[in-house]
Motif scaffolding. Structure first.
Motif, PDB file in Angstrom:
ATOM      1  N   VAL A  51      -2.505  -1.032   2.327  1.00  0.00           N
ATOM      2  CA  VAL A  51      -2.015  -0.624   1.377  1.00  0.00           C
ATOM      3  C   VAL A  51      -3.524  -0.984   0.517  1.00  0.00           C
ATOM      4  N   ARG A  52      -4.514  -2.198   1.036  1.00  0.00           N
ATOM      5  CA  ARG A  52      -5.458  -2.192   0.781  1.00  0.00           C
ATOM      6  C   ARG A  52      -6.299  -1.432   1.110  1.00  0.00           C
ATOM      7  N   LEU A  53      -6.047  -0.909   2.762  1.00  0.00           N
ATOM      8  CA  LEU A  53      -7.321   0.264   3.445  1.00  0.00           C
ATOM      9  C   LEU A  53      -6.838   1.308   2.211  1.00  0.00           C
ATOM     10  N   ALA A  82      -5.014   8.774  -4.541  1.00  0.00           N
ATOM     11  CA  ALA A  82      -3.834   8.761  -3.876  1.00  0.00           C
ATOM     12  C   ALA A  82      -3.291   7.653  -4.481  1.00  0.00           C
ATOM     13  N   THR A  83      -2.093   7.040  -4.295  1.00  0.00           N
ATOM     14  CA  THR A  83      -1.492   6.137  -5.111  1.00  0.00           C
ATOM     15  C   THR A  83      -0.411   5.473  -4.437  1.00  0.00           C
ATOM     16  N   PHE A  84      -1.378   4.206  -4.158  1.00  0.00           N
ATOM     17  CA  PHE A  84      -0.613   3.238  -2.713  1.00  0.00           C
ATOM     18  C   PHE A  84       0.324   2.566  -3.857  1.00  0.00           C
ATOM     19  N   HIS A  85       1.454   1.647  -2.988  1.00  0.00           N
ATOM     20  CA  HIS A  85       2.214   0.593  -3.319  1.00  0.00           C
ATOM     21  C   HIS A  85       2.775  -0.213  -2.185  1.00  0.00           C
ATOM     22  N   GLN A  86       2.609  -1.459  -2.350  1.00  0.00           N
ATOM     23  CA  GLN A  86       3.315  -2.572  -1.707  1.00  0.00           C
ATOM     24  C   GLN A  86       4.797  -2.158  -1.261  1.00  0.00           C
ATOM     25  N   ILE A  87       5.676  -1.747  -1.141  1.00  0.00           N
ATOM     26  CA  ILE A  87       6.650  -1.946  -1.212  1.00  0.00           C
ATOM     27  C   ILE A  87       7.802  -2.005   0.114  1.00  0.00           C
ATOM     28  N   ASP A  88       8.802  -1.884   0.190  1.00  0.00           N
ATOM     29  CA  ASP A  88       9.956  -2.092   1.054  1.00  0.00           C
ATOM     30  C   ASP A  88      11.073  -0.482   0.450  1.00  0.00           C
TER      31      ASP A  88
END
Length: 226
Positions: free
Chosen positions: A90-92, A100-106
């Protein structure tokens, strides 16, 4: 109100992600170095770019570093949301695809009634992300994707053709667990989750590293039904 099928299904299985996110935290940019020629993903992205209206919402499940898919879709004028279990990925992705929008999600957290609600999407892609799940969970993940899409929404899925379930492999000198289906079984699972398969492609791909053998990649272009 009673539980939905997805809620009841997820409650009936034990979700085990131990080591999976940590492995991809370690892998990081090496994933793109090992798989530099993602022709199937680029072709699928072009299909969406030619089919969807500009401004459409697209979900990238298991977005990795955001390359090439999130960047390709963002450059096509879509509102792209990417999710990944790996914080490093997600960081990269945030660095490489700032539009874009990014989330650390399962993905399990996106199920109906789950703890995360990102709204509905015009299309979703899952490039080699569902193979990180045990087979018992893959139909539940597909049902979750069906729920996340608007009626007639598009879905592009890729998997490696392999008859394995939660099988440990060495990948870029890191152990991960993967699952797969033979082509006919994969098609059946996808159709049973409420998708019409519009087209399919396959690619024989030899990664640019020595510890991963050539693989047969299956790409399914689908439409949500029901």
């Amino acid at each position: 109100m009673g539980e939905t099928t997805e809620e009841a299904g997820y409650e009936s299985i034990r979700i085990d992600r131990s080591g999976q996110a940590e492995a991809f935290d370690v892998i990081g940019d090496r994933y793109d170095e090992a798989f530099p020629y993602k022709a199937g993903q680029v072709s699928a992205g072009k299909f969406l770019a030619e089919t969807l209206d500009r401004g459409s919402r697209v979900l990238d499940l298991g977005c990795g570093t955001g390359l090439p898919t999130a960047r390709q879709l963002s450059d096509a004028g879509f509102e792209v949301t990417g999710v990944d279990l790996s914080g490093e990925m997600v960081r990269l992705a945030r660095e490489y695809v700032p539009k874009a929008t990014f989330h650390q999600i399962d993905i399990a957290d996106l199920r109906p009634g789950g703890p995360q609600d990102l709204g509905r999407f015009d299309a979703a892609v899952a490039f080699f992300s569902l193979l990180m799940l045990p087979r018992a969970e893959i139909p539940l993940a597909l049902s979750t994707i069906h729920h996340l899409l608007v009626p007639d929404g598009l879905f592009v899925l890729s998997m490696v053709e392999a008859d394995v379930d939660d099988f440990t492999i060495s990948f870029l000198h890191t152990n991960i667990r993967v699952s797969g289906y033979i082509r006919e079984d994969l098609i059946q699972v996808v159709e049973e989750a409420g998708f019409e398969i519009l087209d399919e492609d396959s690619y024989t791909y030899a990664p640019a590293i020595s510890d991963v053998p050539p693989e047969e990649q299956i790409f399914l272009r689908c439409r949500r039904t029901g």
